[in-house]
Design a protein around this motif. Sequence first.
Motif, short mmCIF file in Angstrom:
data_model
loop_
_atom_site.label_atom_id
_atom_site.label_comp_id
_atom_site.label_asym_id
_atom_site.label_seq_id
_atom_site.Cartn_x
_atom_site.Cartn_y
_atom_site.Cartn_z
N THR A 219 1.38 7.79 5.67
CA THR A 219 0.55 7.12 6.65
C THR A 219 -0.58 6.40 5.91
O THR A 219 -0.80 6.62 4.72
N ALA A 220 -1.31 5.54 6.61
CA ALA A 220 -2.44 4.84 6.01
C ALA A 220 -3.47 5.83 5.47
O ALA A 220 -4.02 5.64 4.39
N LEU B 124 -10.72 1.40 4.40
CA LEU B 124 -9.47 1.33 5.13
C LEU B 124 -9.75 0.94 6.57
O LEU B 124 -10.64 1.50 7.21
N ASP C 116 5.09 -0.90 -0.34
CA ASP C 116 5.86 -0.05 0.56
C ASP C 116 7.36 -0.24 0.42
O ASP C 116 8.13 0.58 0.90
N ASN D 233 1.27 0.09 8.65
CA ASN D 233 0.35 1.22 8.64
C ASN D 233 0.98 2.46 8.01
O ASN D 233 0.33 3.47 7.86
N ASN D 234 2.22 2.38 7.65
CA ASN D 234 2.87 3.50 7.00
C ASN D 234 3.91 2.98 6.03
O ASN D 234 4.24 1.80 6.02
N LYS E 143 -4.79 6.29 1.64
CA LYS E 143 -6.21 6.30 1.29
C LYS E 143 -6.55 7.55 0.48
O LYS E 143 -7.21 7.47 -0.56
N THR F 50 -7.36 -0.15 10.14
CA THR F 50 -6.04 -0.37 10.74
C THR F 50 -6.24 -1.18 12.02
O THR F 50 -7.30 -1.10 12.66
N TYR G 129 -2.35 -4.67 2.08
CA TYR G 129 -2.21 -4.87 3.51
C TYR G 129 -0.74 -4.83 3.86
O TYR G 129 0.11 -5.16 3.05
N LEU H 32 -6.41 -2.16 3.23
CA LEU H 32 -7.07 -1.20 2.36
C LEU H 32 -7.61 -1.94 1.14
O LEU H 32 -6.91 -2.76 0.55
N MET I 112 -2.31 -1.89 8.18
CA MET I 112 -3.47 -1.38 7.45
C MET I 112 -3.99 -2.43 6.51
O MET I 112 -3.23 -3.25 5.96
#
Length: 172
Positions: free
Chosen positions: A45-46, A62, A4, A33-34, A50, A64, A30, A86, A84
Amino acid sequence: WFFDILDTEYITSVRHTLRYLSETGSLLIYGPNNVHKNDISQQLTAEEIKDMLINNFAEINLQTKQINYLHNPLNSQNRLEEVMFLAGKKPKRNKENLEFPTNPDGIIYDPTFENYKAFNQTFFNILKHINQDITVEELAKIMQQEFNFAENEAKHYAESFISKLILDMYRK
């Protein structure tokens, strides 16, 4: 965790990672969440992450959850953060997910290019010391002398370098 904050497109980072996973490997992501970016159109977004990865793995899971961030006895320092978790399992390797964006008008001098340049300069600086057959131990000694690696680091990096070199030379 760091996808991210990388200065590359999220999917480009993930696709680069695919190249290093075994057929049964998993990518665990991990973090927030965004994905916040300065450009609002690049924020994800998560669920969007996905959906982006669904074509790259045989299985995607996934979850959250809200967790305490900076758990601290001072209430002013506590906050709940949506996180999140994932897991992408069994990477799919196909033409679409192994291709990377191209720019026919030239090279964009960005962090991805800077990393590529630094990697290749380092690669060249090691290669110029190899003029005959060489063992891992011999290359490690060169790396200690020329690049000031500690003995254990030099052996690790010599092994990694030789493995990468063989993969690059014989990849078809």
